[in-house]
Design a protein around this motif. Structure first.
Motif, mmCIF file in Angstrom:
data_model
loop_
_atom_site.group_PDB
_atom_site.id
_atom_site.type_symbol
_atom_site.label_atom_id
_atom_site.label_comp_id
_atom_site.label_asym_id
_atom_site.label_seq_id
_atom_site.Cartn_x
_atom_site.Cartn_y
_atom_site.Cartn_z
ATOM 1 N N ASP A 165 0.936 -1.225 0.112
ATOM 2 C CA ASP A 165 -0.023 0.064 0.074
ATOM 3 C C ASP A 165 1.064 1.315 0.017
ATOM 4 O O ASP A 165 0.396 2.195 -0.375
ATOM 5 N N ASP A 166 2.214 1.076 0.449
ATOM 6 C CA ASP A 166 3.035 2.392 0.682
ATOM 7 C C ASP A 166 3.698 2.679 -0.815
ATOM 8 O O ASP A 166 4.557 3.521 -0.951
ATOM 9 N N GLY A 167 3.389 1.675 -1.690
ATOM 10 C CA GLY A 167 3.921 1.744 -3.134
ATOM 11 C C GLY A 167 5.289 0.841 -3.245
ATOM 12 O O GLY A 167 5.899 0.985 -4.338
ATOM 13 N N SER A 168 5.645 0.454 -1.983
ATOM 14 C CA SER A 168 6.987 -0.344 -2.269
ATOM 15 C C SER A 168 6.775 -1.785 -2.971
ATOM 16 O O SER A 168 5.598 -2.081 -2.973
ATOM 17 N N MET A 169 7.676 -2.166 -3.477
ATOM 18 C CA MET A 169 7.434 -3.581 -4.323
ATOM 19 C C MET A 169 8.587 -4.454 -3.987
ATOM 20 O O MET A 169 9.530 -4.189 -3.714
ATOM 21 N N THR A 170 8.120 -5.825 -3.734
ATOM 22 C CA THR A 170 9.044 -6.749 -3.672
ATOM 23 C C THR A 170 9.059 -7.866 -4.577
ATOM 24 O O THR A 170 7.803 -8.334 -4.885
ATOM 25 N N SER A 171 9.955 -8.288 -5.192
ATOM 26 C CA SER A 171 9.594 -9.525 -6.371
ATOM 27 C C SER A 171 10.491 -10.565 -6.119
ATOM 28 O O SER A 171 11.824 -10.297 -5.779
ATOM 29 N N PHE A 172 9.915 -11.554 -6.286
ATOM 30 C CA PHE A 172 10.998 -12.719 -5.682
ATOM 31 C C PHE A 172 10.417 -14.065 -6.503
ATOM 32 O O PHE A 172 9.471 -14.374 -7.048
ATOM 33 N N MET A 173 11.520 -14.850 -6.506
ATOM 34 C CA MET A 173 11.280 -16.271 -7.391
ATOM 35 C C MET A 173 10.357 -17.260 -6.135
ATOM 36 O O MET A 173 10.351 -17.054 -5.032
ATOM 37 N N PHE A 174 9.798 -18.175 -6.901
ATOM 38 C CA PHE A 174 9.426 -19.359 -6.146
ATOM 39 C C PHE A 174 10.604 -20.012 -5.365
ATOM 40 O O PHE A 174 11.060 -20.871 -6.203
ATOM 41 N N ASP A 175 10.979 -19.763 -4.359
ATOM 42 C CA ASP A 175 12.176 -20.482 -3.697
ATOM 43 C C ASP A 175 11.957 -20.736 -2.024
ATOM 44 O O ASP A 175 11.483 -19.741 -1.535
ATOM 45 N N PRO A 176 11.769 -21.941 -1.785
ATOM 46 C CA PRO A 176 11.366 -22.212 -0.208
ATOM 47 C C PRO A 176 12.261 -21.454 0.882
ATOM 48 O O PRO A 176 11.739 -21.687 1.999
ATOM 49 N N GLN A 177 13.441 -20.982 0.424
ATOM 50 C CA GLN A 177 14.199 -20.476 1.412
ATOM 51 C C GLN A 177 13.982 -18.971 1.638
ATOM 52 O O GLN A 177 14.440 -18.260 2.502
ATOM 53 N N ASN A 178 13.242 -18.270 0.717
ATOM 54 C CA ASN A 178 12.962 -16.766 0.331
ATOM 55 C C ASN A 178 11.912 -16.581 1.483
ATOM 56 O O ASN A 178 10.798 -17.199 1.330
ATOM 57 N N SER A 179 12.143 -15.592 2.473
ATOM 58 C CA SER A 179 11.004 -15.347 3.466
ATOM 59 C C SER A 179 10.075 -14.875 2.796
ATOM 60 O O SER A 179 8.886 -15.187 3.283
ATOM 61 N N ASP A 180 10.250 -13.837 1.673
ATOM 62 C CA ASP A 180 9.079 -13.444 1.161
ATOM 63 C C ASP A 180 8.203 -14.604 0.527
ATOM 64 O O ASP A 180 7.010 -14.387 0.687
ATOM 65 N N TYR A 181 8.608 -15.687 -0.171
ATOM 66 C CA TYR A 181 7.955 -16.570 -0.757
ATOM 67 C C TYR A 181 7.285 -17.352 0.348
ATOM 68 O O TYR A 181 6.063 -17.682 0.121
#
Lengths: 57, 360
Positions: A22-38
């Motif tokens: 909502d604040d306009g920031s963007m995170t883009s990430f792979m399907f990776d089970p180690q990635n905290s965003d995933y």
């Protein structure tokens, strides 16, 4: 907050996600089970949410 | 003046400096003096539960319950240091049997391989740190392997409230278990902020299983408003705690950037260069200043959008990466397919770009 799937170069099916907050920031990430965003994305899915489909290329 | 040769296995000076760990990469802990905070630049963080949440560089939290503590970089520090990591309890929480609140650092296996853990020749290591708390009593911590099936629990006593004290723990190396020696988790150094009986055991010996603290320990999360500061954390080979291994700031930052990187390009400052592949996307190469531990898997754009030499960037999508560079698409409008485009920070100077996926 919005999750949108997309296909990286050379991929025939979605294998990455763009999260727009909502604040306009963007995170883009792979399907990776180690990635905290995933991991957070999977939890969001488990809660019954559905991401925006990937665009056809 | 005569010159000669001294034959000795180890020499110790009158001020306690030992030659055994004096040279090279003495301190296996990165950012032990808590000066690097790329992610939050000193802002307070409330770690989410159920995952490793990184705060100051290389330091992460695991909390089994949300909203029980906050953490941030602090300028309260003992003589000889300028920063510490502060944890503040947010409530008077009574830990449950399966609760676990950990401040920890995972050390890459390449940086612990020479210790020989898991072999008959495992080296003794010494952990030293400065700590200050509003609470007194016995506190606990642990060293664990990556599989969480080998643990050594240690205890230390804080004698005076709100007073810096240096603690030293010497630990005989573990001759059992599997300890990774490449780019995985070689070792975890843990400071317990609260734990239930599932994660507690007696101090002073290696054992099978996942433990984080010592039976009977003081739980920081049990007292609302309690504070815990820590800095000068050093893990070194040998049985003696030596002086803190101060590395140049640029060296310490570069060591941390192997695991996480945040670009602050400033107003119109350079980030990368790319080629427009359509009117709405620029395939952009951004070089990483340090070889990542492993291929980055995510990027975050915050602050304002990029500026570009042509077109109007509005966002970014992860596409390709190696340990040395990332190649995302910068999305927007008004690009001319085939044109070279320089990608730079927005005019207000608030753009940041974070590179994730290198942490352990």
């Amino acid at each position: 907050m919005n999750y949108k799937l997309y296909k990286r170069t050379g991929q025939s099916t979605p294998d990455a996600v763009v999260l727009t907050r909502d604040d306009g920031s963007m995170t883009s990430f792979m399907f990776d089970p180690q990635n905290s965003d995933y991991i957070a994305f999977l939890k969001w899915i488990e809660e019954g949410n559905v991401p925006t489909p990937a665009e056809e290329q | 003046m005569a010159y000669g040769v001294v034959n000795a296995d180890k020499m110790t000076t009158s001020d306690g400096v030992s030659s055994s760990g004096l040279y090279g990469f003495k301190n296996r802990i990165l950012n032990g003096q808590m000066v690097i905070d790329q992610r939050n630049a000193g802002a307070s963080v409330t770690p989410a539960n159920g995952a490793s949440i990184y705060t100051l560089d290389r330091w992460s939290f695991y909390v089994s319950q949300a909203s029980k503590l906050t953490t941030q970089q602090s300028s309260t520090a003992p003589t000889g240091f300028v920063n510490s990591l502060l944890v503040t309890s947010s409530s008077a929480y009574s830990v449950l049997t399966g609760d676990d609140f950990e401040l920890r650092q995972f050390i890459e296996g390449y940086n612990t391989a020479d210790l020989g853990f898991g072999t008959a020749g495992a080296s003794t290591v010494t952990l030293s740190f400065w700590v200050r708390s509003s609470l007194t009593g016995t506190f606990g911590g642990a060293i664990r392997n990556s599989a969480n099936d080998r643990s050594y629990v240690f205890s230390y006593t804080i004698s005076s409230a709100n007073t810096w004290e240096q603690k030293t723990v010497t630990i005989a190396g573990d001759t059992s278990g599997t300890w990774l020696t490449t780019n995985g988790r070689g070792m975890a150094v843990i400071f317990s902020l609260g734990a239930g009986s599932t994660f507690l055991k007696a101090a002073g010996s290696w054992g099978a299983g996942e433990y984080a603290g010592v039976t009977g320990q003081t739980n920081l999360v049990g007292t609302n408003g309690a504070t815990f500061y820590i800095t000068g954390v050093q893990l070194e080979k040998g049985s003696t705690a030596t002086s803190f291994d101060y590395r140049p700031y640029g060296t310490e930052l570069a060591l941390c950037q192997r695991y996480y990187m945040k670009f602050y390009p400033g107003a119109y400052g350079p980030l990368g260069i790319g080629v427009a592949t359509s009117t709405t996307a620029v395939s952009t190469i951004i070089q990483l200043p340090v070889t990542f531990r492993t291929k980055p898997t995510g990027i975050t754009l915050a602050g304002e959008a990029f500026n570009a030499t042509s077109g109007s960037p509005t966002g970014i999508t992860y596409d390709q990466a190696t340990v040395n560079a990332i190649m995302p698409y910068v999305n927007g409008t008004g690009f001319t397919s085939g044109n070279v485009v320089s990608i730079r920070g927005g005019g207000a100077g608030t753009t940041t770009l974070s590179i994730d996926g290198g942490e352990l």
